[in-house]
Design a protein around this motif. Structure first.
Motif, short mmCIF file in Angstrom:
data_model
loop_
_atom_site.label_atom_id
_atom_site.label_comp_id
_atom_site.label_asym_id
_atom_site.label_seq_id
_atom_site.Cartn_x
_atom_site.Cartn_y
_atom_site.Cartn_z
N ARG A 179 0.82 -1.05 0.07
CA ARG A 179 0.02 0.10 -0.13
C ARG A 179 0.94 1.34 0.07
O ARG A 179 0.60 2.04 -0.79
N ILE A 180 1.88 1.30 1.01
CA ILE A 180 2.52 2.44 1.03
C ILE A 180 3.49 2.46 -0.17
O ILE A 180 3.81 3.86 -0.66
N LYS A 181 4.07 1.43 -0.50
CA LYS A 181 4.84 1.61 -1.85
C LYS A 181 4.04 2.22 -3.19
O LYS A 181 4.58 3.25 -3.70
N ALA A 182 2.87 1.69 -3.27
CA ALA A 182 2.03 2.13 -4.45
C ALA A 182 1.71 3.63 -4.16
O ALA A 182 1.85 4.33 -5.19
N ALA A 183 1.37 4.06 -3.04
CA ALA A 183 1.11 5.46 -2.46
C ALA A 183 2.23 6.18 -2.92
O ALA A 183 2.14 7.50 -3.49
N GLU A 184 3.45 5.89 -2.62
CA GLU A 184 4.60 6.68 -2.92
C GLU A 184 5.00 6.90 -4.23
O GLU A 184 5.29 7.91 -4.65
N GLU A 185 4.62 5.74 -4.95
CA GLU A 185 4.78 5.80 -6.64
C GLU A 185 4.05 6.87 -7.14
O GLU A 185 4.28 7.63 -8.06
N ALA A 186 2.68 6.66 -6.71
CA ALA A 186 1.66 7.55 -7.17
C ALA A 186 1.90 8.89 -6.97
O ALA A 186 1.74 10.03 -7.85
N LEU A 187 2.47 9.29 -5.78
CA LEU A 187 2.96 10.63 -5.27
C LEU A 187 4.06 11.14 -6.02
O LEU A 187 4.22 12.48 -6.37
N GLU A 188 4.86 10.20 -6.44
CA GLU A 188 6.19 10.45 -7.19
C GLU A 188 5.73 10.93 -8.49
O GLU A 188 6.16 11.95 -9.15
N LEU A 189 4.59 10.39 -8.91
CA LEU A 189 4.22 10.65 -10.38
C LEU A 189 3.64 11.94 -10.64
O LEU A 189 3.72 12.67 -11.55
N VAL A 190 3.15 12.46 -9.46
CA VAL A 190 2.57 13.99 -9.35
C VAL A 190 3.66 14.88 -8.82
O VAL A 190 3.23 16.01 -8.56
N ARG A 191 4.76 14.50 -8.74
CA ARG A 191 5.90 15.23 -8.40
C ARG A 191 5.58 15.63 -6.88
O ARG A 191 6.03 16.85 -6.55
N LEU A 192 5.00 14.93 -5.93
CA LEU A 192 5.03 15.30 -4.62
C LEU A 192 5.92 14.21 -3.76
O LEU A 192 5.02 14.07 -2.50
N GLY A 193 6.68 13.49 -4.31
CA GLY A 193 7.37 12.58 -3.32
C GLY A 193 8.07 13.30 -2.13
O GLY A 193 8.42 14.34 -2.12
N LEU B 11 -1.00 17.41 -16.73
CA LEU B 11 -2.14 16.39 -17.01
C LEU B 11 -1.98 15.65 -18.42
O LEU B 11 -2.22 14.53 -18.35
N LYS B 12 -1.74 16.47 -19.35
CA LYS B 12 -1.54 15.89 -20.57
C LYS B 12 -0.53 14.77 -20.61
O LYS B 12 -0.69 13.58 -21.11
N VAL C 221 -2.57 15.82 -4.96
CA VAL C 221 -2.66 14.73 -4.08
C VAL C 221 -4.29 14.06 -4.30
O VAL C 221 -4.15 12.77 -4.60
N ALA C 222 -4.99 14.87 -4.87
CA ALA C 222 -6.35 14.43 -5.33
C ALA C 222 -6.09 13.24 -6.46
O ALA C 222 -6.59 12.56 -6.73
N LEU C 223 -5.17 13.87 -7.42
CA LEU C 223 -4.91 13.20 -8.59
C LEU C 223 -4.35 11.97 -8.24
O LEU C 223 -4.69 10.96 -8.73
N ALA C 224 -3.30 12.14 -7.43
CA ALA C 224 -2.64 10.72 -7.07
C ALA C 224 -3.58 9.78 -6.57
O ALA C 224 -3.52 8.67 -6.69
N ARG C 225 -4.60 10.06 -5.76
CA ARG C 225 -5.41 9.27 -4.99
C ARG C 225 -6.31 8.62 -5.91
O ARG C 225 -6.73 7.58 -5.77
#
Lengths: 271, 317, 333
Positions: free
Chosen positions: C111-125, C177-178, C143-147
């Motif tokens: 869970r944590i790994k996936a969340a960190e990856e998603a945050l990384e993707l929206v440049r919020l690591g 976004l694009k 964050v809303a996007l990553a979630r």
């Protein structure tokens, strides 16, 4: 232009201070009298100070019985009010439906009308249905006016909860029950705690409705009322009064800290 | 994200019966609302409104003068009894007291509320908040008890008058008709003071809320347009605080109307409505008359609330 | 190929109000699709129907070929980025992002790994431990996007995702976004009232008005060949010419649209054109100057490059434009 924080006019400062003192000094007096050595009168200034009456009160069985009954009644009434009030608040703030206003009015009615009306209504209803007075008839009355305290607190918090948060939870895969447990309840937590404590304080202190719905049992306020009408042991009454003040203050202080920065949760109540 | 297998557009239902129930609530949101309202509705509807209704019903019965038994027949006889001189006196006495207490608490409460709303900052804000909340929530009986201590012959107030050598003032006041009496604790003055003390916090809060809602720049605008502070107060602040005063008066008025303990403990032996209700339902066993008496505050409060609603006071609650 | 999202004659009525009226819509898999329209046009209702927050009064909705009538939002493999973000204030950023994984009972480590990856993707690591209240508007939006993407939904719905951001941030988020949509390959459907946003980001745009879809097409089609007066008027700042005027020019009684930049403005007498008008107002917009010209009672907007010599207000000018720049629309109504 005037500055944004003007100095208060002297007259206003005086009137406000006087008003505040008028409200607080009588309570301070209660604390002082608890230590008075005087036994038979309400003599001022107290002839001497003593801790003796605390020990005497501690040993009084009737006081302990009354206190126990009051705590039991307040706990169960609060629990009932928490369940009924929260559910009702959730329904009323979540949706617009026919009869919404009526329900708000219905919840507020028990404190909007004088307590004596609630009391005598319940008493005559018990008489009509031949229900004997008991612990549960007291609860029946108390829970009725406690619902509104919880309801008010919960409604205020629901109003601050974004409607889209519930949708967000469902969107992310939470069913109704999971949404309640993981999103609504954690956000409601402090409001419920504050509402619950205020309901407890209200019930713990209630006397008017209780005189009508209690049989032979004495809650602490009923015990005090007896003492007020026919003073028999003034020093013990003094100590009990002080303890009651302290016991009701603690939840108020706690509720104040819990709801700081939020809406005024303890306002707008009646008895 | 690699951990998740590729899923379809619709996920399978989870959690058996709980999941099915949740699906049902989503499809029928009104059912959920209904189920949530139901417990409180049943409670208040049956326990409270039911009892209230039963009481009102009994006010249309009457006591047979010879047997002293309740006659279960529809009649307005009991209501007619309300207009007997002694009962009318009780009603007038109670309503007058409620009115005087309301006006007095508005006068005492306003400066406190105004100060708390406008000038109290930082720690003072908390001091005022608790200073208003503690008396509001302190035990009702303890508050009455405190005044029994204060008003007692050997109590602090008489002592204070003595120390200041102005006891003659007190004696003069007590010698006045109606408001006077043998001592403070058995005069209307005493009753009034206790009522004022006990209900005043209910007046402060709505006024404070109303004043807090007046934007500061409104006052600046008023000053900017050439109003003196006095004019600003009467033309801007007071009208905007008025709904708050009316909202507070609902509490002070209603609570005074229904109280039966304060006049019993501090005051002369003349009945107020609450005491009349209490004694008629108790020792006298005249439930119909007691019920008819409770209708009086209900009618007065309904009229009062109706008037207050028209004045927009409910927004200040 | 099945559509990612398909609406067939979908209506949503609230009492007498027809929020959506018989809407037909097909979104292709992997498409970046915009729903454009003024407030109250039905675009947000359309989004909420796809997400499952509301149910249609009539019509069919399919997601990747599956009918979703009666399927609650938590069973739809569709996620939403809310206009007000709707982050849970009692959870930190990481728990917010991992919320849906927690409900799926995924082990905590994953869970944590996936969340960190998603945050990384929206440049919020590295922001995982913060509370939503401690973030700026732009960060909350990410964050809303990553979630919403941590679950890899089949379709991502975005409700005015950039509405609350300031201009500068909005522009950079458009690019992001694009790029994100390209990386993930998820179908994006987003709702906006900003025509510039819709045209610059979307592969295709549906223009909504009064509960109906007015036109669906690529940004270029929408911009250059609007099918109705509403689209011409709402998308960009076309001159909408009335049938009388169009008849005078091309001899056909139809409504037409004319882009301001297609109009050539010349000093009076420089051309043989019979269209002579007066400049009423003139505003400088940086690269172009916008003119309002009165032509025999018809008011036209024209925009000319700001480095051209432009006649002053009140002067007479002659107008010209290529015949095919005049786009004919519906006949008189």
């Amino acid at each position: 232009m005037r500055s944004s924080e003007p100095r208060a006019p002297l007259g206003l400062a005086f009137a406000a201070t006087a008003g505040l003192l008028f409200m607080l000094l009588p309570l301070a007096l209660i604390f002082l009298y608890a230590f008075s050595t005087e036994e038979r009168t309400y003599q001022w200034p107290p002839p001497g100070l003593t801790l003796k009456w605390f020990a005497v009160t501690w040993g009084r069985v009737d006081v302990w019985q009354a206190l126990t009954l009051s705590v039991q009644v307040a706990s169960i009434s609060t629990l009932l009010a928490l369940i009924l009030g929260t559910l009702c608040a959730a329904a009323v703030s979540g949706t617009k439906f026919f009869g919404r206003e009526t329900i708000s009015l219905l919840v507020i009615l028990p404190i909007a009308l004088p307590g004596i009306i609630t009391g005598i209504s319940l008493r005559s209803a018990f008489n009509l249905m031949e229900i004997p007075f008991s612990f549960w008839t007291i609860i029946l009355g108390h829970a009725t006016f406690c619902i509104v305290v919880v309801y008010n607190n919960a409604v205020a918090r629901f109003r601050r909860l974004h409607g889209s948060m519930v949708e967000a939870a469902m969107d992310l895969g939470a069913n109704s029950f999971q949404t309640f447990r993981h999103v609504i309840l954690p956000n409601l937590g402090t409001a419920l705690l504050a509402g619950g404590m205020l309901a407890f304080a209200l019930s713990f202190d209630e006397v008017i409705v209780t005189t009508f719905t209690a049989g032979q049992q004495q809650t602490l306020p009923i015990w005090m009322l007896e003492e007020l009408v026919r003073p028999r042991q003034r020093p013990v009454t003094n100590v009990v009064a002080m303890v009651v003040v302290v016991v009701t203050f603690l939840p108020i202080l706690a509720a104040f800290y819990l709801s700081r920065g939020g809406e005024q949760t303890v306002s707008g109540m009646g008895k | 994200m690699t951990a998740l297998a590729e899923a379809g557009a619709i996920l399978p239902s989870r959690g058996g019966i709980v999941g099915a129930l949740s699906d049902l609530f989503w499809r029928r949101p009104k059912l959920l609302v209904f189920l949530m309202v139901l417990p409180a509705l049943l409670w208040l509807g049956i326990v409270y409104v039911g009892s209230l209704f039963a009481l009102l019903l009994q006010s249309f019965f009457y006591i047979d003068d010879f047997s002293g038994l309740i006659v279960h027949e529809f009649s307005l006889r009991t209501y007619a009894e309300l207009f007997r001189a002694q009962n009318l006196d009780i009603i007038i006495r109670t309503v007058s007291m409620a009115a005087v207490v309301t006006v007095a608490s508005a006068i005492v409460a306003f400066p406190v509320a105004y100060w708390a709303a406008r000038y109290a900052r930082g720690p003072w804000k908390a001091v005022f908040y608790l200073g208003i909340m503690l008396p509001l929530w302190a035990s009702y009986l303890v508050k009455v008890y405190a005044w029994k201590l204060i008003l007692a012959k050997e109590g602090i107030l008489n002592w204070l008058f003595e120390q200041l050598h102005i006891t003659f003032l007190l004696d003069w006041w007590l010698s006045l008709p109606l408001i006077g009496g043998n001592s403070l604790s058995i005069s209307y003055t005493g009753t009034f003071l206790v009522f004022l003390y006990v209900w005043m916090p209910y007046m402060i809060l709505p006024i404070q809320a109303a004043i807090e809602r007046v934007p500061t720049n409104l006052l600046d605008a008023s000053a900017d347009l050439g109003a003196t502070p006095r004019q600003t107060f009467w033309k801007v602040i007071f009208p905007l605080a008025l709904p708050g005063i009316i909202a507070g008066s609902i509490f002070t008025f209603s609570l005074t109307l229904g109280d039966y303990i304060i006049p019993q403990i501090v005051g002369n032996s003349q009945f107020f409505i609450g005491q009349a209700v209490y004694s008629h339902q108790g020792t006298a066993g005249n439930i119909p008359l007691a019920a008819a008496f409770t209708v009086v505050p209900i009618v007065i409060m309904v009229l009062y609330l109706w008037g207050a609603k028209r004045a927009g006071a409910f927004d200040a609650l | 190929m099945t559509s990612a999202v398909s609406l067939q004659k979908v209506s949503r009525h609230f009492g007498l109000v027809r929020a959506m009226d018989e809407v037909d819509l097909d979104v292709a898999p992997g498409e970046f699709f915009a729903m454009l329209g003024p407030s109250g046009s039905g675009k947000t209702t359309c989004l909420r129907l796809i997400a499952g927050f509301e149910q249609p009064t009539s019509g069919r909705i399919q997601i990747f070929g599956d009918a979703v009538e009666g399927i609650p939002p938590y069973r739809r493999n569709v996620n939403t980025v809310f206009q007000d973000y709707a982050l849970f204030p009692h959870m930190n950023v990481r728990d917010n992002v991992a919320f849906s994984l927690m409900l799926k009972k995924l082990p905590k480590v994953l869970r944590i790994k996936a969340a960190e990856e998603a945050l990384e993707l929206v440049r919020l690591g590295g922001y995982g431990d913060r509370r939503p209240g401690q973030l700026s508007g732009g960060q909350r939006q990410r964050v809303a996007l990553a979630r919403a993407i941590v679950n890899k939904p089949k379709v991502l719905l975005l409700d005015e995702p950039l509405g609350a951001l300031d201009l500068k941030l909005r522009e950079s988020m458009q690019e992001e976004l694009k790029a994100l949509q390209k990386t993930l390959g998820i179908t994006f459907i987003f709702v906006t009232h900003d025509q510039g946003e819709a045209l610059s980001m979307a592969d295709r745009v549906a223009v909504f008005n009064e509960g109906r879809v007015q036109q669906i097409g690529t940004p270029e089609e929408i911009y250059k060949r609007p099918q109705s007066r509403f689209v011409a008027d709402f998308v960009g700042s076309s001159n909408v010419l009335d049938p009388e005027f169009v008849y005078w020019i091309v001899g056909e009684k139809r409504w037409a649209s004319l882009r301001p930049e297609a109009i050539h403005v010349m000093a009076a007498g420089q051309s043989a054109s019979r269209m002579t008008g007066t400049i009423i107002s003139k505003s400088y917009l940086g690269p172009v100057i916008r003119l309002m010209i009165d032509l025999n009672g018809t008011k036209l907007h024209a925009s000319v490059p700001s480095n051209d010599a432009v006649p002053a207000e009140g002067e007479k000018v002659t107008l010209g434009f290529a015949k095919d720049a005049l786009h004919l629309m519906e006949a008189t109504s």
